[in-house]
Design a protein around this motif. Sequence first.
Motif, mmCIF file in Angstrom:
data_model
loop_
_atom_site.group_PDB
_atom_site.id
_atom_site.type_symbol
_atom_site.label_atom_id
_atom_site.label_comp_id
_atom_site.label_asym_id
_atom_site.label_seq_id
_atom_site.Cartn_x
_atom_site.Cartn_y
_atom_site.Cartn_z
ATOM 1 N N ILE A 26 -34.236 80.268 67.636
ATOM 2 C CA ILE A 26 -33.962 80.907 66.345
ATOM 3 C C ILE A 26 -35.241 80.896 65.506
ATOM 4 O O ILE A 26 -35.971 79.907 65.458
ATOM 5 C CB ILE A 26 -32.831 80.161 65.603
ATOM 6 N N ASP A 27 -35.516 82.009 64.839
ATOM 7 C CA ASP A 27 -36.726 82.157 64.026
ATOM 8 C C ASP A 27 -38.001 82.016 64.853
ATOM 9 O O ASP A 27 -39.050 81.617 64.338
ATOM 10 C CB ASP A 27 -36.742 81.155 62.863
ATOM 11 N N GLY A 28 -37.905 82.335 66.141
ATOM 12 C CA GLY A 28 -39.083 82.317 66.997
ATOM 13 C C GLY A 28 -39.292 81.014 67.728
ATOM 14 O O GLY A 28 -39.509 80.988 68.935
ATOM 15 N N ARG A 29 -39.239 79.898 67.017
ATOM 16 C CA ARG A 29 -39.410 78.584 67.658
ATOM 17 C C ARG A 29 -38.649 77.547 66.847
ATOM 18 O O ARG A 29 -39.084 77.135 65.773
ATOM 19 C CB ARG A 29 -40.890 78.211 67.748
ATOM 20 N N TYR A 30 -37.511 77.130 67.377
ATOM 21 C CA TYR A 30 -36.738 76.059 66.736
ATOM 22 C C TYR A 30 -36.916 74.759 67.519
ATOM 23 O O TYR A 30 -37.423 73.778 66.993
ATOM 24 C CB TYR A 30 -35.266 76.464 66.638
ATOM 25 N N TRP A 31 -36.503 74.754 68.787
ATOM 26 C CA TRP A 31 -36.764 73.593 69.634
ATOM 27 C C TRP A 31 -38.242 73.620 70.044
ATOM 28 O O TRP A 31 -38.737 74.606 70.580
ATOM 29 C CB TRP A 31 -35.864 73.635 70.869
ATOM 30 N N ASP A 32 -38.946 72.510 69.774
ATOM 31 C CA ASP A 32 -40.382 72.465 70.036
ATOM 32 C C ASP A 32 -40.705 71.198 70.811
ATOM 33 O O ASP A 32 -40.743 70.104 70.238
ATOM 34 C CB ASP A 32 -41.158 72.501 68.720
ATOM 35 N N GLU A 33 -40.930 71.335 72.117
ATOM 36 C CA GLU A 33 -41.264 70.161 72.921
ATOM 37 C C GLU A 33 -42.744 70.103 73.268
ATOM 38 O O GLU A 33 -43.145 69.421 74.205
ATOM 39 C CB GLU A 33 -40.410 70.102 74.184
ATOM 40 N N SER A 34 -43.558 70.828 72.511
ATOM 41 C CA SER A 34 -44.999 70.717 72.700
ATOM 42 C C SER A 34 -45.535 69.435 72.073
ATOM 43 O O SER A 34 -46.680 69.053 72.326
ATOM 44 C CB SER A 34 -45.725 71.923 72.093
ATOM 45 N N VAL A 35 -44.707 68.783 71.252
ATOM 46 C CA VAL A 35 -45.050 67.484 70.668
ATOM 47 C C VAL A 35 -43.806 66.605 70.684
ATOM 48 O O VAL A 35 -42.681 67.094 70.826
ATOM 49 C CB VAL A 35 -45.568 67.599 69.212
ATOM 50 N N ARG A 358 -36.297 72.972 55.920
ATOM 51 C CA ARG A 358 -35.347 74.080 55.776
ATOM 52 C C ARG A 358 -34.646 74.333 57.109
ATOM 53 O O ARG A 358 -34.944 73.686 58.117
ATOM 54 C CB ARG A 358 -36.076 75.346 55.306
ATOM 55 N N ASP A 359 -33.740 75.335 57.117
ATOM 56 C CA ASP A 359 -33.019 75.618 58.353
ATOM 57 C C ASP A 359 -33.935 76.179 59.429
ATOM 58 O O ASP A 359 -33.587 76.168 60.614
ATOM 59 C CB ASP A 359 -31.842 76.567 58.096
ATOM 60 N N SER A 360 -35.112 76.676 59.043
ATOM 61 C CA SER A 360 -36.069 77.201 60.015
ATOM 62 C C SER A 360 -37.031 76.139 60.537
ATOM 63 O O SER A 360 -37.864 76.425 61.410
ATOM 64 C CB SER A 360 -36.884 78.339 59.380
ATOM 65 N N SER A 361 -36.939 74.911 60.045
ATOM 66 C CA SER A 361 -37.841 73.844 60.495
ATOM 67 C C SER A 361 -37.599 73.526 61.965
ATOM 68 O O SER A 361 -36.483 73.601 62.464
ATOM 69 C CB SER A 361 -37.629 72.589 59.642
ATOM 70 N N ARG A 362 -38.650 73.146 62.655
ATOM 71 C CA ARG A 362 -38.568 72.887 64.089
ATOM 72 C C ARG A 362 -37.923 71.532 64.371
ATOM 73 O O ARG A 362 -38.091 70.583 63.607
ATOM 74 C CB ARG A 362 -39.968 72.922 64.712
ATOM 75 N N PHE A 363 -37.226 71.458 65.505
ATOM 76 C CA PHE A 363 -36.689 70.179 65.999
ATOM 77 C C PHE A 363 -37.611 69.695 67.107
ATOM 78 O O PHE A 363 -37.894 70.425 68.057
ATOM 79 C CB PHE A 363 -35.278 70.365 66.533
ATOM 80 N N VAL A 364 -38.081 68.443 67.013
ATOM 81 C CA VAL A 364 -38.962 67.880 68.033
ATOM 82 C C VAL A 364 -38.364 66.580 68.565
ATOM 83 O O VAL A 364 -37.710 65.832 67.813
ATOM 84 C CB VAL A 364 -40.388 67.628 67.480
ATOM 85 N N PRO A 365 -38.549 66.280 69.853
ATOM 86 C CA PRO A 365 -37.949 65.073 70.429
ATOM 87 C C PRO A 365 -38.726 63.814 70.080
ATOM 88 O O PRO A 365 -39.804 63.877 69.479
ATOM 89 C CB PRO A 365 -37.992 65.354 71.937
ATOM 90 N N HIS A 366 -38.161 62.678 70.487
ATOM 91 C CA HIS A 366 -38.814 61.386 70.244
ATOM 92 C C HIS A 366 -38.526 60.450 71.413
ATOM 93 O O HIS A 366 -37.657 60.701 72.257
ATOM 94 C CB HIS A 366 -38.313 60.748 68.936
ATOM 95 N N TYR A 367 -39.244 59.340 71.445
ATOM 96 C CA TYR A 367 -38.987 58.270 72.397
ATOM 97 C C TYR A 367 -39.566 56.987 71.817
ATOM 98 O O TYR A 367 -40.313 57.006 70.833
ATOM 99 C CB TYR A 367 -39.605 58.577 73.769
#
Length: 370
Positions: A26-35, A358-367
């Motif tokens: 959504i919005d081009g890039r929501y889920w971002d696993e580059s970081v 905001r709702d367009s902010s990216r989601f990034v994973p963690h560990y």
Amino acid sequence: MQRVHFTPRNNWQSRCEEVGFTFHSIDGRYWDESVAYQFSLEQIETLEAATEDLHQRYLETVDWVIRGGHFEPFALPSQAIELIRDSWQRREPCLYGRFDFSWNGQGQPKLLEYNADTPTGLLEASVVQWHWLNDQRPEADQFNALHEKLIARWRQIGQGTVHFAAIDGHEEDTGNALYMLDVANQAGLDVRYLPIESIGHDPFSGRFVDLDDQPIRHCFKLYPWEWLFQDEFGQHIASSGVRFQEPAWKLLMASKAMLPLLWQRYPDHPNLLPASFKDDLPGAYVRKPLYSREGENILIVDGDRRLESPGPSQGPFIYQGFAPLAEVDGNHAVLGSWVIGDQAAGLGIREDASPITRDSSRFVPHYFID
């Protein structure tokens, strides 16, 4: 707490879609696993302890508001107040919520707000980033017991047939509601999905009904309580006999009116920021509407700098001390710490180039690494 670069998986889109996460772009890039963000075990334990402590402070303050009739700061109609009182007195159980923290891994996390009624980002925080971890860092661990705790909680609170309702055509809301339906189904409950626009009202029985004219008795709604009270059918909620998830008393927790009340009751709490109903805070501050979502109508005032986000939400407002988000290379991260029942259960991180998430902010994973 470190921001670490990764090479995205070749099949990351299909891996996401396998678990129903179809809105990953959504919005081009929501889920971002580059970081991804790396934590220590000690940092995760600090976040977990803050989450559970603040949840209890919220419960104590809700009880104080209801017992003492301190409803004025919430600007609620009388209908809402009665429903809140009744649901609290009946001890209607809560299911979930998400605390949003500002924290860079040092000192104590600072609470920004509690998304206690209709938090989203659940699917991403549970199974999606867990799959990422197993594929990318299988030797590490993750603050993530969301899936298991949700199933266990539904076994505790589920009753009969449970309807799951969200706004028709809103892919993100529908995805979150269907994930919640799935975990309830895994808990052994009879579950049905129903667009919220398709809920009907039977004037003869006083019940809300589904498309098969079957009465709705237990309903998970991804639809804010304050919107329900504005809707035409809102006047029938009290007499309908529906047990909603979340219960009406969670509307108090979801209101930002709780932030000044918490500061009054627990001044200098290590996880709370100064907050007031008046524009009288020293230094930098944030102005927030009592009821708003996705970073709408937020104003940050920091010296000569003023940053404001648009949106339909209006006042009244509260004022909260400004706690800048952790920032790395122009990326601002907010930590979303989940609660299932009364227990801390997991972490989801959102990033944005703006200090306002905001709702367009990216989601990034963690560990994390022990």
